[in-house]
Design a protein around this motif. Sequence first.
Motif, PDB file in Angstrom:
ATOM      1  N   SER A   1     -10.011  -0.452  -1.168  1.00  0.00           N
ATOM      2  CA  SER A   1     -10.404  -0.273   0.231  1.00  0.00           C
ATOM      3  C   SER A   1      -9.559   0.774   0.935  1.00  0.00           C
ATOM      4  CB  SER A   1     -10.234  -1.578   1.021  1.00  0.00           C
ATOM      5  OG  SER A   1     -10.914  -2.624   0.398  1.00  0.00           O
ATOM      6  N   TYR A   2      -8.249   0.737   0.682  1.00  0.00           N
ATOM      7  CA  TYR A   2      -7.366   1.476   1.573  1.00  0.00           C
ATOM      8  C   TYR A   2      -6.694   2.698   0.953  1.00  0.00           C
ATOM      9  CZ  TYR A   2      -7.803  -2.417   4.802  1.00  0.00           C
ATOM     10  OH  TYR A   2      -8.290  -3.356   5.659  1.00  0.00           O
ATOM     11  N   LEU A   3      -6.529   2.713  -0.368  1.00  0.00           N
ATOM     12  CA  LEU A   3      -5.729   3.813  -0.908  1.00  0.00           C
ATOM     13  C   LEU A   3      -6.437   5.154  -0.784  1.00  0.00           C
ATOM     14  CD1 LEU A   3      -3.786   2.280  -3.900  1.00  0.00           C
ATOM     15  CD2 LEU A   3      -2.984   2.846  -1.616  1.00  0.00           C
TER      16      LEU A   3
ATOM     17  N   PHE B   1       2.864   5.513  -2.523  1.00  0.00           N
ATOM     18  CA  PHE B   1       3.002   6.931  -2.196  1.00  0.00           C
ATOM     19  C   PHE B   1       4.455   7.365  -2.346  1.00  0.00           C
ATOM     20  CE2 PHE B   1      -0.875   5.499  -0.215  1.00  0.00           C
ATOM     21  CZ  PHE B   1      -1.763   6.531  -0.508  1.00  0.00           C
TER      22      PHE B   1
ATOM     23  N   TYR C   1     -12.341  -6.796   6.532  1.00  0.00           N
ATOM     24  CA  TYR C   1     -12.769  -7.827   5.595  1.00  0.00           C
ATOM     25  C   TYR C   1     -13.480  -9.019   6.215  1.00  0.00           C
ATOM     26  CZ  TYR C   1      -9.980  -5.403   2.100  1.00  0.00           C
ATOM     27  OH  TYR C   1      -9.470  -4.468   1.241  1.00  0.00           O
TER      28      TYR C   1
ATOM     29  N   ILE D   1       1.300   5.492  10.720  1.00  0.00           N
ATOM     30  CA  ILE D   1       0.365   4.589  10.055  1.00  0.00           C
ATOM     31  C   ILE D   1       0.532   3.224  10.724  1.00  0.00           C
ATOM     32  CG2 ILE D   1      -0.306   3.562   7.848  1.00  0.00           C
ATOM     33  CD1 ILE D   1      -0.373   6.632   7.802  1.00  0.00           C
TER      34      ILE D   1
ATOM     35  N   PRO E   1      -8.600   6.248   1.674  1.00  0.00           N
ATOM     36  CA  PRO E   1      -8.363   6.743   3.039  1.00  0.00           C
ATOM     37  C   PRO E   1      -6.906   7.124   3.298  1.00  0.00           C
ATOM     38  CG  PRO E   1      -9.739   4.772   3.075  1.00  0.00           C
ATOM     39  CD  PRO E   1      -9.342   4.982   1.648  1.00  0.00           C
ATOM     40  N   LEU E   2      -5.959   6.339   2.756  1.00  0.00           N
ATOM     41  CA  LEU E   2      -4.542   6.683   2.958  1.00  0.00           C
ATOM     42  C   LEU E   2      -4.186   7.995   2.248  1.00  0.00           C
ATOM     43  CD1 LEU E   2      -2.675   3.245   2.775  1.00  0.00           C
ATOM     44  CD2 LEU E   2      -2.480   4.921   4.623  1.00  0.00           C
ATOM     45  N   GLU E   3      -4.751   8.195   1.054  1.00  0.00           N
ATOM     46  CA  GLU E   3      -4.509   9.455   0.344  1.00  0.00           C
ATOM     47  C   GLU E   3      -4.957  10.637   1.195  1.00  0.00           C
ATOM     48  OE1 GLU E   3      -6.387   9.238  -3.500  1.00  0.00           O
ATOM     49  OE2 GLU E   3      -4.668   8.194  -4.389  1.00  0.00           O
TER      50      GLU E   3
ATOM     51  N   PHE F   1      -6.618  -2.365  -2.898  1.00  0.00           N
ATOM     52  CA  PHE F   1      -6.262  -0.978  -3.196  1.00  0.00           C
ATOM     53  C   PHE F   1      -7.483  -0.074  -3.086  1.00  0.00           C
ATOM     54  CE2 PHE F   1      -2.264  -2.164  -5.820  1.00  0.00           C
ATOM     55  CZ  PHE F   1      -1.572  -2.336  -4.644  1.00  0.00           C
TER      56      PHE F   1
ATOM     57  N   VAL G   1      -4.875   0.833   9.610  1.00  0.00           N
ATOM     58  CA  VAL G   1      -5.375  -0.054   8.563  1.00  0.00           C
ATOM     59  C   VAL G   1      -5.594  -1.400   9.235  1.00  0.00           C
ATOM     60  CG1 VAL G   1      -4.795  -1.221   6.403  1.00  0.00           C
ATOM     61  CG2 VAL G   1      -4.149   1.167   6.735  1.00  0.00           C
TER      62      VAL G   1
ATOM     63  N   LEU H   1       0.834  -1.202   0.000  1.00  0.00           N
ATOM     64  CA  LEU H   1       0.000   0.000   0.000  1.00  0.00           C
ATOM     65  C   LEU H   1       0.869   1.253   0.000  1.00  0.00           C
ATOM     66  CD1 LEU H   1      -2.742  -0.952   2.640  1.00  0.00           C
ATOM     67  CD2 LEU H   1      -3.089  -0.649   0.180  1.00  0.00           C
TER      68      LEU H   1
ATOM     69  N   PHE I   1      -3.081   6.371  12.373  1.00  0.00           N
ATOM     70  CA  PHE I   1      -4.049   6.034  11.322  1.00  0.00           C
ATOM     71  C   PHE I   1      -3.992   4.524  11.145  1.00  0.00           C
ATOM     72  CE2 PHE I   1      -5.125   4.945   6.984  1.00  0.00           C
ATOM     73  CZ  PHE I   1      -6.333   5.600   6.830  1.00  0.00           C
TER      74      PHE I   1
END
Lengths: 273, 273
Positions: B92-94, A27, A93, A65, B96-98, B90, A87, A23, A85
């Motif tokens: 699900s999480y990208l 970035f 899930y 994170i 919120p991470l952004e 991706f 995850v 993930l 933050f």
Amino acid sequence: MKRTALFISDGTGITAETLGQSLLAQFDGVEFRYVTRPYVDTEEKARALVEEINIIAGNEEGRPIVVDTIIDTRIRDILEEANAFRVDIFASYLGPLEEELAIRSSYSVGKSHSIAHSRNYMERIDAVHYALDNDDGGRTRHYDSADIILIGVSRCGKTPTCLYMAMQYGIRAANYPLTEDDMDNMLQLPKSLQEHRGKLFGLTIDVDRLAAIRNERKPNSRYSSYAQCEYEVREVENLFARENIKFINTTHFSVEEISAKILVDKGIERRFK
Amino acid sequence: MKRTALFISDGTGITAETLGQSLLAQFDGVEFRYVTRPYVDTEEKARALVEEINIIAGNEEGRPIVVDTIIDTRIRDILEEANAFRVDIFASYLGPLEEELAIRSSYSVGKSHSIAHSRNYMERIDAVHYALDNDDGGRTRHYDSADIILIGVSRCGKTPTCLYMAMQYGIRAANYPLTEDDMDNMLQLPKSLQEHRGKLFGLTIDVDRLAAIRNERKPNSRYSSYAQCEYEVREVENLFARENIKFINTTHFSVEEISAKILVDKGIERRFK
């Protein structure tokens, strides 16, 4: 921008680490510091970890994170108090999967799993020993039981690839280095390989890169000279073409990528499940 | 209940596989068939895969579970048409991470990553070669550059553990088998180990299990006899106690678990990031 990412688990942390790195690799603009905290399996360890996270949060621009795969609800609750933050893979899930499968997960009842005694696991360990025993052309008499035999010049990536295929997939991978002796007779494949044509897969590598790798091993030797590397790579690529052996150039790929590509190409399925 | 789970990626599929297996391992009541489909990187491959998934969906009681890490939006859209329950990491999480990182991910612009040339990767490959070169006590002169030296009886799990630590963490792990010769002088550590006390970590194993493993290697030998295994394990455990060397019993743990436990215990961080 700098951020700390913590991969937290009550087990090895591999799932949290693998997912988290995937993930966060998306970035480019952020410089992450990765910290893995496996075996967070008591409330005490969890509390100490929350303190650690909160200190990081106080010292950095953005809060950390946290990617976690904690099962125990008491530990989950403690982690919830960290300034981070989160995850939270299982929370995201497992609920939807329970609905889809119409069955409760053992997550709900706080159970975890060990894999050490499963058939899968023993296949993997046996495959690792197979790769070691059949590394570098030292023995060829066990090629009958190989799933695949990698061939290529010395230091093109055969051994790490074989070990990775063994460890990750339980594949029995042998490897045979094509040396100058073989090249002098390069009109045909070495005898020990001829009867296993179907299992052969070639590796090659850019000459520059090969020379650099060999130079680290044996600096300023004939073995590591550009001319020698160039000769060996050319001869071996010619052999692959002449004998119609599929091959891959390893220069720009990791062992993970090389292994996955080979398995797709040869249509080999992992040894378990 | 039987269900098929597909791990789909435009790369190696390791993230999808690791996460998928972790999630589905929580459902004891379901017998999953795992299928990994790496390098789904063209619309054509995606369409063929959707057909495959739909055929499975038609043949089984429940629709397949799809865990994927596809980046390309055209391929994602095609996959969306499959009759499957989708765990779309991706998606699900990208998002919120952004938001958290206040930066767009390269996901948004369709970029992926290769790791083959990174410093991390070279550390890992060098560590694999280090583990091979310093396996089984063959050489002890490179112990200065070891991060850790595993000691224990033959076939207690030293080699696979060293290789795993190298591959996964870039740790330089050597290993030294304690043999009968050493045991006859067991009042003290073998000389080559004495000066590296701080790096030593012991492995032991249940006698039953050791005898079973050795029997596969050398059936009905003295080496694999219960008495011999019992003698060696006892002597080595006594040595660990006497010399105050931390150790772990490998019988019920996988190499992943053993490695993570050792690193926590020794406070060793992975060699990269």
